[in-house]
Write a protein that holds these residues in place. Structure first.
Motif, PDB file in Angstrom:
ATOM      1  N   SER A  29       3.674  10.667   1.234  1.00 57.52           N
ATOM      2  CA  SER A  29       4.262  10.257   2.513  1.00 57.52           C
ATOM      3  C   SER A  29       5.146   9.025   2.291  1.00 57.52           C
ATOM      4  N   ASN A  30       5.922   8.657   3.297  1.00 58.75           N
ATOM      5  CA  ASN A  30       6.775   7.477   3.181  1.00 58.75           C
ATOM      6  C   ASN A  30       5.939   6.226   2.923  1.00 58.75           C
ATOM      7  N   THR A  31       4.805   6.147   3.589  1.00 65.00           N
ATOM      8  CA  THR A  31       3.926   4.994   3.402  1.00 65.00           C
ATOM      9  C   THR A  31       3.395   4.938   1.976  1.00 65.00           C
ATOM     10  N   GLU A  32       2.993   6.098   1.446  1.00 63.93           N
ATOM     11  CA  GLU A  32       2.467   6.146   0.081  1.00 63.93           C
ATOM     12  C   GLU A  32       3.556   5.830  -0.935  1.00 63.93           C
ATOM     13  N   ASN A  33       4.765   6.344  -0.693  1.00 60.10           N
ATOM     14  CA  ASN A  33       5.882   6.017  -1.577  1.00 60.10           C
ATOM     15  C   ASN A  33       6.121   4.517  -1.624  1.00 60.10           C
ATOM     16  N   GLN A  34       6.033   3.880  -0.462  1.00 63.03           N
ATOM     17  CA  GLN A  34       6.251   2.445  -0.398  1.00 63.03           C
ATOM     18  C   GLN A  34       5.144   1.682  -1.120  1.00 63.03           C
ATOM     19  N   GLN A  35       3.922   2.176  -1.029  1.00 62.12           N
ATOM     20  CA  GLN A  35       2.805   1.534  -1.730  1.00 62.12           C
ATOM     21  C   GLN A  35       3.039   1.535  -3.242  1.00 62.12           C
ATOM     22  N   ASP A  38       5.955  -0.829  -4.100  1.00 64.27           N
ATOM     23  CA  ASP A  38       5.518  -2.227  -4.075  1.00 64.27           C
ATOM     24  C   ASP A  38       4.719  -2.564  -5.333  1.00 64.27           C
ATOM     25  N   GLU A 215      -6.020  11.517  -3.825  1.00 69.47           N
ATOM     26  CA  GLU A 215      -5.362  10.256  -3.490  1.00 69.47           C
ATOM     27  C   GLU A 215      -4.354   9.946  -4.606  1.00 69.47           C
ATOM     28  N   ALA A 217      -1.325   8.745  -4.550  1.00 69.56           N
ATOM     29  CA  ALA A 217      -0.669   7.436  -4.467  1.00 69.56           C
ATOM     30  C   ALA A 217      -1.579   6.335  -5.009  1.00 69.56           C
ATOM     31  N   THR A 218      -2.856   6.392  -4.662  1.00 66.85           N
ATOM     32  CA  THR A 218      -3.802   5.390  -5.159  1.00 66.85           C
ATOM     33  C   THR A 218      -3.888   5.431  -6.680  1.00 66.85           C
ATOM     34  N   LYS A 248      10.698   2.872  -7.287  1.00 64.42           N
ATOM     35  CA  LYS A 248      10.344   3.966  -6.388  1.00 64.42           C
ATOM     36  C   LYS A 248       9.767   5.126  -7.170  1.00 64.42           C
TER      37      LYS A 248
END
Length: 252
Positions: A29-35, A38, A215, A217-218, A248
């Motif tokens: 998701s966009n949020t996971e991509n941003q995580q 970062d 998970e 992204a995690t 990214k």
């Protein structure tokens, strides 16, 4: 071309938990991509190295493997039937025999020839089609072939994303193939000379754990953090420490 260091981890059993995505659907998701972005940014503050993550969900095809299976089945099945005493010629429908041939032996040979021609062709076509189906292809393709394919894909992305163009040759690619259920870490020449390949095992393990828990992204965040720590030990930040690659996740 300068040599590249690489470490591969086959994680077929572990990545099996990854859900299949529809065409065009985002892996993260966009949020996971941003995580993850970062995490890359934080990791690169403490090192002159560059980190890039690539996630691939694209189904892999192995037509040469499919051809091998199709040829083997087309040749072996008729031979095995012959060994068991099954008359393949009698499988041919009566309508296939020429009406003007009256000699029984000639007709038998005709049906025998058709049987050993039509059956192998049919077996070849059906087997080839089935072995191109991604789940079947993965099951029938030898692990070493899949490893080589993922390795080549990772190297291709390493070059395409510009990791070989960093000033100090300190680019690191984390490549995850969800379809082939494998992970590769590719390190450029500057890192290869100072960091052994098995040093990336912790980063790979983090991705494995993340995917098992669904998970992704995690797992990527933890992998990036571990790669960043390793790079900071051997490649501290320079005075300028420019950010040479985008922070990214690339999704294929």
């Amino acid at each position: 071309m300068a040599a590249l260091a690489e470490v591969s981890a086959v994680v077929a059993a572990h990545l099996a938990a990854a859900a299949h995505l529809e065409a065009g659907e985002m892996i993260l998701s966009n949020t996971e991509n941003q995580q993850v972005a970062d995490a890359i940014h934080r990791a690169e503050i403490g090192t002159s190295g560059e980190i890039l993550c690539v996630l691939s969900e694209a189904d892999s095809y192995y037509p040469h493997v499919a051809l091998g299976w199709a040829a083997a089945i087309a040749l072996l099945i008729p031979y095995l039937l012959w060994l068991t005493g099954i008359n393949i010629g009698m499988m041919m429908p009566p309508g296939w025999q020429p009406g003007h041939w009256e000699d029984a032996m000639t007709i038998a040979y005709h049906r025998f020839g058709l049987g050993y021609t039509v059956l192998p062709i049919a077996l070849f076509i059906v087997t080839y089609g089935l072995t191109l189906v991604p789940p079947v292809s993965r099951f029938l393709t030898p692990q070493r072939v899949r490893r080589k394919h993922v390795h080549n894909s990772a190297l291709e992305q390493f070059r395409a994303m510009g990791l070989r163009r960093t000033a100090r040759r300190t680019g690191v690619l984390i490549f995850v193939s969800l379809s082939d259920r494998q992970v590769e870490v590719i390190a450029d020449e500057g890192i290869y000379t100072r960091v052994p390949p098995d040093a990336w095992a912790d980063a790979v393990a983090a991705i494995i754990t993340g995917v098992k828990r669904k998970e992704i992204a995690t797992g990527l965040v933890e992998a990036v953090e571990r790669v960043g720590t390793l790079l900071a030990t051997h490649f501290p930040p320079s005075a300028e420490n420019p950010n040479e690659l985008p922070d990214k996740v690339i999704e294929l």
